[in-house]
Design a protein around this motif. Sequence first.
Motif, PDB file in Angstrom:
ATOM      1  N   ALA A  64       0.832  -1.204   0.000  1.00 53.26           N
ATOM      2  CA  ALA A  64       0.000   0.000   0.000  1.00 53.26           C
ATOM      3  C   ALA A  64       0.867   1.254   0.000  1.00 53.26           C
ATOM      4  CB  ALA A  64      -0.931   0.005   1.197  1.00 53.26           C
ATOM      5  N   GLY A  65       2.147   1.104  -0.272  1.00 58.38           N
ATOM      6  CA  GLY A  65       3.017   2.263  -0.373  1.00 58.38           C
ATOM      7  C   GLY A  65       3.500   2.800   0.960  1.00 58.38           C
ATOM      8  N   GLY A  66       3.731   1.916   1.919  1.00 59.98           N
ATOM      9  CA  GLY A  66       4.264   2.345   3.206  1.00 59.98           C
ATOM     10  C   GLY A  66       3.284   3.138   4.043  1.00 59.98           C
ATOM     11  N   THR A  67       1.999   2.912   3.830  1.00 58.90           N
ATOM     12  CA  THR A  67       0.991   3.629   4.612  1.00 58.90           C
ATOM     13  C   THR A  67       0.825   3.002   5.990  1.00 58.90           C
ATOM     14  OG1 THR A  67      -0.668   2.344   3.406  1.00 58.90           O
ATOM     15  CG2 THR A  67      -0.302   4.609   2.695  1.00 58.90           C
ATOM     16  N   VAL A  68       0.318   3.809   6.912  1.00 60.69           N
ATOM     17  CA  VAL A  68       0.232   3.440   8.321  1.00 60.69           C
ATOM     18  C   VAL A  68      -1.199   3.069   8.677  1.00 60.69           C
ATOM     19  CG1 VAL A  68       0.577   4.255  10.687  1.00 60.69           C
ATOM     20  CG2 VAL A  68       2.146   4.997   8.868  1.00 60.69           C
ATOM     21  N   VAL A  69      -1.379   1.931   9.320  1.00 58.70           N
ATOM     22  CA  VAL A  69      -2.686   1.567   9.872  1.00 58.70           C
ATOM     23  C   VAL A  69      -2.906   2.394  11.139  1.00 58.70           C
ATOM     24  CG1 VAL A  69      -4.178  -0.281  10.699  1.00 58.70           C
ATOM     25  CG2 VAL A  69      -2.393  -0.796   9.012  1.00 58.70           C
ATOM     26  N   ILE A  71       8.168   4.748   1.252  1.00 58.54           N
ATOM     27  CA  ILE A  71       7.846   3.971   0.052  1.00 58.54           C
ATOM     28  C   ILE A  71       7.013   4.818  -0.899  1.00 58.54           C
ATOM     29  CG2 ILE A  71       6.726   1.900  -0.849  1.00 58.54           C
ATOM     30  CD1 ILE A  71       7.247   0.530   1.801  1.00 58.54           C
ATOM     31  N   VAL A  72       7.417   4.812  -2.167  1.00 61.05           N
ATOM     32  CA  VAL A  72       6.678   5.497  -3.220  1.00 61.05           C
ATOM     33  C   VAL A  72       6.264   4.452  -4.254  1.00 61.05           C
ATOM     34  CG1 VAL A  72       6.743   7.273  -5.012  1.00 61.05           C
ATOM     35  CG2 VAL A  72       8.052   7.590  -2.893  1.00 61.05           C
ATOM     36  N   LEU A  73       4.971   4.364  -4.513  1.00 65.67           N
ATOM     37  CA  LEU A  73       4.470   3.477  -5.564  1.00 65.67           C
ATOM     38  C   LEU A  73       4.129   4.285  -6.802  1.00 65.67           C
ATOM     39  CD1 LEU A  73       2.081   0.998  -3.691  1.00 65.67           C
ATOM     40  CD2 LEU A  73       4.503   0.708  -4.248  1.00 65.67           C
ATOM     41  N   LEU A  74       4.539   3.768  -7.954  1.00 64.58           N
ATOM     42  CA  LEU A  74       4.220   4.390  -9.228  1.00 64.58           C
ATOM     43  C   LEU A  74       3.169   3.551  -9.948  1.00 64.58           C
ATOM     44  CD1 LEU A  74       7.789   5.363 -10.510  1.00 64.58           C
ATOM     45  CD2 LEU A  74       6.134   6.798  -9.314  1.00 64.58           C
ATOM     46  N   ASP A  75       1.965   4.084 -10.058  1.00 64.78           N
ATOM     47  CA  ASP A  75       0.894   3.430 -10.811  1.00 64.78           C
ATOM     48  C   ASP A  75       1.088   3.793 -12.282  1.00 64.78           C
ATOM     49  OD1 ASP A  75      -1.397   2.487 -11.982  1.00 64.78           O
ATOM     50  OD2 ASP A  75      -2.779   3.552 -10.651  1.00 64.78           O
ATOM     51  N   LEU A  76       1.411   2.804 -13.094  1.00 64.97           N
ATOM     52  CA  LEU A  76       1.759   3.035 -14.486  1.00 64.97           C
ATOM     53  C   LEU A  76       0.602   2.806 -15.439  1.00 64.97           C
ATOM     54  CD1 LEU A  76       5.218   1.216 -14.361  1.00 64.97           C
ATOM     55  CD2 LEU A  76       4.755   3.663 -14.081  1.00 64.97           C
ATOM     56  N   SER A  77      -0.606   2.635 -14.896  1.00 66.00           N
ATOM     57  CA  SER A  77      -1.746   2.268 -15.741  1.00 66.00           C
ATOM     58  C   SER A  77      -2.081   3.341 -16.768  1.00 66.00           C
ATOM     59  CB  SER A  77      -2.971   1.962 -14.876  1.00 66.00           C
ATOM     60  OG  SER A  77      -3.292   3.061 -14.044  1.00 66.00           O
ATOM     61  N   GLY A  78      -1.727   4.587 -16.498  1.00 65.82           N
ATOM     62  CA  GLY A  78      -2.016   5.643 -17.453  1.00 65.82           C
ATOM     63  C   GLY A  78      -0.843   6.002 -18.336  1.00 65.82           C
ATOM     64  N   THR A  79       0.165   5.140 -18.365  1.00 69.33           N
ATOM     65  CA  THR A  79       1.365   5.406 -19.163  1.00 69.33           C
ATOM     66  C   THR A  79       1.570   4.289 -20.184  1.00 69.33           C
ATOM     67  OG1 THR A  79       2.992   4.170 -17.834  1.00 69.33           O
ATOM     68  CG2 THR A  79       2.336   6.345 -17.025  1.00 69.33           C
ATOM     69  N   ARG A  80       2.604   4.440 -20.987  1.00 68.37           N
ATOM     70  CA  ARG A  80       2.926   3.402 -21.968  1.00 68.37           C
ATOM     71  C   ARG A  80       3.747   2.280 -21.365  1.00 68.37           C
ATOM     72  NH1 ARG A  80       8.065   3.468 -24.451  1.00 68.37           N
ATOM     73  NH2 ARG A  80       9.444   5.168 -23.811  1.00 68.37           N
ATOM     74  N   ALA A 124       9.770  -3.790  -9.746  1.00 68.65           N
ATOM     75  CA  ALA A 124       8.392  -4.030 -10.165  1.00 68.65           C
ATOM     76  C   ALA A 124       7.692  -4.841  -9.081  1.00 68.65           C
ATOM     77  CB  ALA A 124       8.368  -4.793 -11.485  1.00 68.65           C
ATOM     78  N   MET A 125       6.582  -4.306  -8.584  1.00 71.90           N
ATOM     79  CA  MET A 125       5.818  -5.003  -7.554  1.00 71.90           C
ATOM     80  C   MET A 125       4.627  -5.757  -8.139  1.00 71.90           C
ATOM     81  SD  MET A 125       7.545  -4.423  -4.876  1.00 71.90           S
ATOM     82  CE  MET A 125       6.491  -4.918  -3.520  1.00 71.90           C
ATOM     83  N   LEU A 126       3.970  -5.141  -9.118  1.00 76.46           N
ATOM     84  CA  LEU A 126       2.841  -5.720  -9.839  1.00 76.46           C
ATOM     85  C   LEU A 126       3.067  -5.413 -11.318  1.00 76.46           C
ATOM     86  CD1 LEU A 126      -0.032  -4.553  -7.439  1.00 76.46           C
ATOM     87  CD2 LEU A 126       0.871  -6.879  -7.652  1.00 76.46           C
ATOM     88  N   PRO A 127       2.316  -6.009 -12.214  1.00 76.20           N
ATOM     89  CA  PRO A 127       2.579  -5.785 -13.631  1.00 76.20           C
ATOM     90  C   PRO A 127       2.661  -4.317 -14.040  1.00 76.20           C
ATOM     91  CG  PRO A 127       1.075  -7.614 -13.379  1.00 76.20           C
ATOM     92  CD  PRO A 127       1.272  -7.043 -12.009  1.00 76.20           C
ATOM     93  N   ARG A 128       1.856  -3.462 -13.399  1.00 76.99           N
ATOM     94  CA  ARG A 128       1.882  -2.044 -13.757  1.00 76.99           C
ATOM     95  C   ARG A 128       2.079  -1.150 -12.531  1.00 76.99           C
ATOM     96  NH1 ARG A 128       0.859  -1.376 -19.072  1.00 76.99           N
ATOM     97  NH2 ARG A 128       0.625   0.876 -18.822  1.00 76.99           N
ATOM     98  N   VAL A 129       2.767  -1.682 -11.540  1.00 77.47           N
ATOM     99  CA  VAL A 129       3.111  -0.898 -10.343  1.00 77.47           C
ATOM    100  C   VAL A 129       4.585  -1.093 -10.041  1.00 77.47           C
ATOM    101  CG1 VAL A 129       2.734  -0.533  -7.874  1.00 77.47           C
ATOM    102  CG2 VAL A 129       0.792  -1.050  -9.368  1.00 77.47           C
ATOM    103  N   ALA A 130       5.328   0.014  -9.996  1.00 77.59           N
ATOM    104  CA  ALA A 130       6.744  -0.005  -9.615  1.00 77.59           C
ATOM    105  C   ALA A 130       6.900   0.635  -8.239  1.00 77.59           C
ATOM    106  CB  ALA A 130       7.592   0.739 -10.647  1.00 77.59           C
ATOM    107  N   ARG A 131       7.968   0.252  -7.547  1.00 73.82           N
ATOM    108  CA  ARG A 131       8.194   0.740  -6.184  1.00 73.82           C
ATOM    109  C   ARG A 131       9.557   1.401  -6.060  1.00 73.82           C
ATOM    110  NH1 ARG A 131       9.119  -3.432  -1.353  1.00 73.82           N
ATOM    111  NH2 ARG A 131      11.205  -3.310  -2.269  1.00 73.82           N
ATOM    112  N   ILE A 132       9.573   2.502  -5.314  1.00 73.77           N
ATOM    113  CA  ILE A 132      10.792   3.220  -4.971  1.00 73.77           C
ATOM    114  C   ILE A 132      10.859   3.277  -3.446  1.00 73.77           C
ATOM    115  CG2 ILE A 132      12.058   5.392  -5.177  1.00 73.77           C
ATOM    116  CD1 ILE A 132      10.153   6.068  -7.544  1.00 73.77           C
ATOM    117  N   ILE A 133      12.033   2.985  -2.870  1.00 75.92           N
ATOM    118  CA  ILE A 133      12.196   3.081  -1.419  1.00 75.92           C
ATOM    119  C   ILE A 133      13.430   3.907  -1.097  1.00 75.92           C
ATOM    120  CG2 ILE A 133      12.714   1.807   0.684  1.00 75.92           C
ATOM    121  CD1 ILE A 133      10.910  -0.327  -0.047  1.00 75.92           C
ATOM    122  N   THR A 134      13.243   4.883  -0.208  1.00 74.23           N
ATOM    123  CA  THR A 134      14.375   5.639   0.312  1.00 74.23           C
ATOM    124  C   THR A 134      14.880   4.988   1.592  1.00 74.23           C
ATOM    125  OG1 THR A 134      12.815   7.107   1.441  1.00 74.23           O
ATOM    126  CG2 THR A 134      13.646   7.824  -0.704  1.00 74.23           C
TER     127      THR A 134
END
Length: 329
Positions: free
Chosen positions: A141-146, A269-278, A297-307
């Motif tokens: 979920a992109g490093g979100t907090v419960v 954590i930063v998630l990149l949703d690529l569904s609107g890109t090529r 790559a975390m999912l077919p159209r989701v990439a992850r960046i972590i600092t």
Amino acid sequence: MADLRSDTVTKPTTEMRAAMAAAPVGDDVFGDDPTVNALEASVAAMFGHEAALFCPSGTMANQIALQLLVPPGGELLAGADAHVLSYELGAAAALGGVSTRTWGPVGADLDPAAIAAMIRPAGYPSNPTRAIAVEQTHNLAGGTVVPLATLAALRETGLPMHCDGARVWHAHVATGTPLDAYGPLFDTMSVCLSKGLGAPVGSLVIGSAERIAQARVLRKRMGGGMRQVGILAAAGRYALEHHITRLADDHARAKRLAEALDTTAQTNIVLLDLSGTRWDAPGLVAAAAEQDVHIVAMLPRVARIITHLDVTDDDVDQAIDVLKQLLTT
């Protein structure tokens, strides 16, 4: 090279290496390693629990905890995107005989009432639910907090609860929630030293003295009995003393990345949703790597960046330049 694949790629600092070299050690299987014993006692106290057990990996710590709460054939409730189910190679079933049932992939946005409605009581013709597992922070979920109130509401179900707290340190720093506020909500926790805190290896299972005594048996059965492991525990002790508050720097860098790439970040954590890109995720990962920016790559159209500890402001600038250029072409 900007290595933003994971906060597991960090290298021990010079000061951490010195602490490791100077650590007094003993045989941990016999309970004789003073550095391990001190680490376990301090981590248990941080969360208001009686005891803790040092393990070589987060997967082992999680799976020990699940076996403490769920007997073979028993049912665990967890999120469909939970690390304990998605990234631990079926260990709950293969090692613990644990049956699992999931709520939807909602990340940290849990609905306690909906989860409570899933619970099968003892005596039901189907398999009764034995425990609930949650993740803090939530990786997919992109490093979100419960929120603490959500966890408290889940506690009201009366079922034993496990927290995969690999990045609970980030939740603590991002929200100001004391670590000992989390402890009473869970029967078992796992916490990781080798992600954001920068130690080279190690996680701990936290719980009651009785459960941790049983956990030692399970750790040995899994091949996790270690000898002069104080050399590694010393790295964890150093990380706890010096690397928790600095997580705010990682959060700030992640936020700067997220804002530049038109998304959000609550922690590191930063998630990149690529569904609107090529791009699909593997393609973007490969293209970025050609320019020395490494993400995953975390999912077919989701990439992850972590600092993390080893990411600098210059690395963030490089990642922004490369990824913005790729995402706009």
